[in-house]
Design an enzyme around this catalytic site. Structure first.
Site, PDB file in Angstrom:
ATOM      1  CG  ASN A   1      -2.022   6.664 -12.421  1.00  0.00           C
ATOM      2  OD1 ASN A   1      -0.918   7.193 -12.283  1.00  0.00           O
ATOM      3  ND2 ASN A   1      -3.052   7.312 -12.942  1.00  0.00           N
TER       4      ASN A   1
ATOM      5  CB  SER B   1      -1.626  -4.449  -4.292  1.00  0.00           C
ATOM      6  OG  SER B   1      -1.738  -4.663  -2.917  1.00  0.00           O
TER       7      SER B   1
ATOM      8  CD  GLN C   1      -3.730  -7.592  -2.575  1.00  0.00           C
ATOM      9  OE1 GLN C   1      -3.633  -7.377  -1.386  1.00  0.00           O
ATOM     10  NE2 GLN C   1      -3.565  -6.616  -3.456  1.00  0.00           N
TER      11      GLN C   1
ATOM     12  CG  HIS D   1      -6.539  -3.713  -3.778  1.00  0.00           C
ATOM     13  ND1 HIS D   1      -6.933  -2.460  -3.393  1.00  0.00           N
ATOM     14  CD2 HIS D   1      -6.283  -4.383  -2.625  1.00  0.00           C
ATOM     15  CE1 HIS D   1      -6.923  -2.375  -2.067  1.00  0.00           C
ATOM     16  NE2 HIS D   1      -6.544  -3.524  -1.577  1.00  0.00           N
TER      17      HIS D   1
ATOM     18  CD  GLU E   1       1.219  -4.660  -0.834  1.00  0.00           C
ATOM     19  OE1 GLU E   1       0.818  -5.265  -1.853  1.00  0.00           O
ATOM     20  OE2 GLU E   1       0.837  -3.516  -0.521  1.00  0.00           O
ATOM     21  CG  HIS E   2      -1.024  -7.406   2.036  1.00  0.00           C
ATOM     22  ND1 HIS E   2      -1.101  -6.904   0.756  1.00  0.00           N
ATOM     23  CD2 HIS E   2      -1.318  -6.366   2.865  1.00  0.00           C
ATOM     24  CE1 HIS E   2      -1.440  -5.619   0.805  1.00  0.00           C
ATOM     25  NE2 HIS E   2      -1.574  -5.265   2.071  1.00  0.00           N
TER      26      HIS E   2
ATOM     27  CG  ASP F   1      -6.018  -3.549   3.320  1.00  0.00           C
ATOM     28  OD1 ASP F   1      -4.779  -3.498   3.322  1.00  0.00           O
ATOM     29  OD2 ASP F   1      -6.670  -4.306   2.571  1.00  0.00           O
TER      30      ASP F   1
ATOM     31  CD  GLU G   1      41.152   5.605   5.640  1.00  0.00           C
ATOM     32  OE1 GLU G   1      40.572   6.683   5.402  1.00  0.00           O
ATOM     33  OE2 GLU G   1      40.554   4.593   6.078  1.00  0.00           O
TER      34      GLU G   1
ATOM     35  CG  HIS H   1      40.949  13.323   7.641  1.00  0.00           C
ATOM     36  ND1 HIS H   1      41.023  13.935   6.424  1.00  0.00           N
ATOM     37  CD2 HIS H   1      39.650  12.929   7.782  1.00  0.00           C
ATOM     38  CE1 HIS H   1      39.829  13.895   5.837  1.00  0.00           C
ATOM     39  NE2 HIS H   1      38.980  13.297   6.650  1.00  0.00           N
TER      40      HIS H   1
END
Lengths: 440, 440
Positions: free
Chosen positions: A212, A238, A260, A263, A327-328, A361, A415, A420
């Site tokens: 949540n 979702s 969906q 949900h 999402e889907h 799912d 640089e 280095h």
């Protein structure tokens, strides 16, 4: 569901109807969650017990679920559900096993070998939300790739039910997935315990799973602290988008939209079709089917801010989907696979009339933890890679450093990084002296 | 450098000496950066110009670098540096090209096909820090994988020099990497412009690259807003850990430690060795070499909080490294490759005496953008994957849904998700009716 003609809208209106529903008051939530995390960090188990009493109304003797309690799940469940869980597990294993990354090894120049390896993340926390129904499928989706990746420690946290126990489906699934520890703790306090540890819960390095708004906010907060934990991905409500042409079966499309919608009231459901008749038929079917659902009220809540968008072609339907970044994404058109190369920004794609969202799912084998809320534009569907980290290896021979050394020295000089440059110079000098010695 | 005997310390002391140096006042920085982002979001280009005047002391006519200015870089640079940049580019291309991910396709059950695909992230922002020296190497490390991934829009932002121009090395590298747009803007304002867009800079979806504390904080902030942009990884001061035994050459080890130390006073440099004599020899070499460096003061700043740790075995040296989780890990021991399977939590590993860190910084082919500050425990070395996103596809035939459908319905029922169950039921019912029809 509101029906809109895409081509009658101007660009601003088009963007507006693809907007995600706004989330709640984030400053207030943020402060509440921050306080819970602080309590857990400073008072450990004591805080967990207090918060569990406050939010779940429960006094627990122990946060940890005993082995006896885990084993008891075998007898508490019927064979049908146990076999269904096993089938889904086998499917998910097959798909995620195929994702094991080979070592990539390239000799980029003679004597310069570069490699890309992966390694499991040592310890992972798997959060399984509570609520009215148990979610064994989410246990499968998180634990299966974690096991295949080779994570050493799998820790599951989930809020206890009103009876002070974890649902048998969760215990059983955790058992067959060889989860090492199960704790009865939910909400932001669970995330805090996983990220920072308490007397009875040892900290983990990365936290996965849905939850949540408290859980989501807590995950964000602990992921911003380098002493906290990494997380799988940001989360939001979702959503599904269905592209349908006039060959789609309204009964199927409606059943997917409602999968969906049930949900949560904040779920978003969008049908995009180039057929007026299809739009009407699907809407009628949605109304017919929703009335039969036990979760009718939730689904109707979601439908109230969901949309049917009418386009003038399949190509335009695809453009709408690519812009929305669902999402889907369910594609119920003639030769759905032919559209695949054009589909962008979707977390999981379902091709053809026999590929409902509920297949993914639960049991097709793909992962159901997916980026939402537009995050598919940059984030990935949960996969084996999320339970590992990539690192590189390089090994140069004398020939290798002699070959690319001068270029490195040139770049380091450009640089202004003399040390280095010097790290190469001392080696080239050494090799040149060794050669002189050998030839003298 | 402080020398410590690992086995004379208790567990708490051991943890303490592997702690990262604390960062500055984060609340103050956070507020400052939040204000800059707000200014850019509300006032666009005007805010950028004001902030550039404030922080860089420059009044710019245009933020965008013209094509003529980009092309001019060819004539401004000598052949040596141009060839070095080209060589490094070719090396980096070879290694990152090998990382192109194939589509993974698995038939998890007869008639159930699951696939894992990747797709480029549409637009990417590449931030190149300013400062006293240009960093063409970072342009190569970001632009090369972005091009190979197939990102459609590559946008580079970097602060202008005091002359109001971008250094020729940056312009030249951007040109040969086919970067689409270059903007003269640095700091938090650059990140805000890339994340949200202004009149002259169109927003990007993901931002890559290192920067100072303002840049790092701005990246964190925009990544927390779903209307902002994703980022490559969290950042912290750079670091190296060297594992050396008595076969290592002190001159080489010291040159590698100093390569890291010269990056900044907040860099951390750690030598872990099972040889007292090696510890002393390396320290003496560090002191000798550091005195010769133009960036001596910076390097000495880093050395002041760096350490030499003496262990009683190579195995223990590896344990220390695994616990520290270094960004760069250099292994200068007999048969360094044999140790590879035991090495954990390192961003990039350098095996053997001819593999200095500067090889990976510039031209071995590996990426020099790496997780620091302990993030190697869960984050990955920058690679091609970071410029793409993974998504799944599934396609079920009639046989497929008939095969796994009953399990899906069982699981959906256990989770009280009736619409999920119904999406399968309507399809199985349809198929059963079709079969009846066919057989009648």
């Amino acid at each position: 569901m509101q029906t809109l003609d895409w081509n009658s809208l101007d660009t601003k209106q088009q963007s507006a109807i693809l907007e995600r529903p706004a989330l709640g008051d984030s400053a207030k939530l943020s402060a509440l969650v921050s306080d819970i995390i602080h309590q857990v960090r400073t008072q450990g188990d004591q805080a967990i017990h207090q918060l569990t009493q406050k939010f779940d109304g429960l006094e627990l003797d122990s946060l940890k679920v005993s082995q006896a309690e885990i084993d008891a799940s075998e007898d508490e469940l019927g064979d049908d559900i146990k076999q269904a869980i096993q089938l889904a597990k086998a499917q998910i294993e097959r798909f995620h096993q195929a994702q094991v990354a080979p070592v990539i090894k390239v000799e980029t120049s003679p004597g310069v070998v570069c490699e890309l390896h992966t390694q499991p993340i040592e310890s992972v926390g798997l959060y399984i939300p509570g609520g009215t129904a148990p979610l064994p499928s989410t246990v499968l989706m998180l634990a299966t790739p974690a096991r295949i990746a080779g994570c050493k420690r799998l820790v599951l946290a989930t809020p206890p039910g009103k009876d002070g126990r974890i649902k048998a489906e969760i215990r059983y699934t955790a058992k067959i997935c060889q989860i090492d520890e199960i704790y009865m703790v939910g909400g932001a306090q669970a995330i805090a315990a996983l990220a920072y540890g308490t007397e009875s819960i040892k900290k983990v390095l990365k936290i996965f799973g849905p939850g949540n708004s408290f859980v989501t906010e807590a995950k964000q907060q602990v992921s911003q602290d380098h002493k906290g934990a990494s997380i799988d991905m940001p989360a939001g409500p979702s959503e599904v988008l269905v592209i349908a042409d006039d060959t789609a079966k309204p009964e199927f499309v409606a059943s997917d939209l409602l999968s969906q919608a049930e949900h949560g009231k904040d779920s978003q459901v969008i049908l995009v079709t180039n057929s007026q008749a299809q739009a009407k038929a699907c809407e009628a079917e949605v109304l017919r089917q929703v009335a039969l659902l036990p979760r009718q009220e939730i689904a109707e809540g979601a439908l109230s801010h969901s949309r049917i968008i009418i386009t003038d072609s399949i190509e335009q339907s695809i453009e709408v989907s690519n812009e929305y970044a669902p999402e889907h994404l369910i594609v119920q058109t003639q030769d759905a696979r032919a559209l695949l190369p054009k589909l962008e920004n979707a977390g999981s794609i379902f091709l053809g009339e026999f590929s409902p969202e509920s297949a993914g799912d639960y049991a097709s084998g793909t992962n159901h933890v997916l980026p939402t809320y537009g995050y598919t534009r940059t984030y990935s569907s949960l996969s084996l890679a999320d339970f590992t980290k990539r690192y590189t290896v390089q090994e140069l021979t004398a020939q290798g450093i002699q070959s690319i050394g001068p270029a490195i020295m040139n770049l380091a000089a450009a640089e202004s990084l003399d040390a280095h440059k010097n790290a190469v110079a001392v080696r080239l000098q050494y090799l040149s002296q060794s050669n002189d010695g050998a030839s003298s």
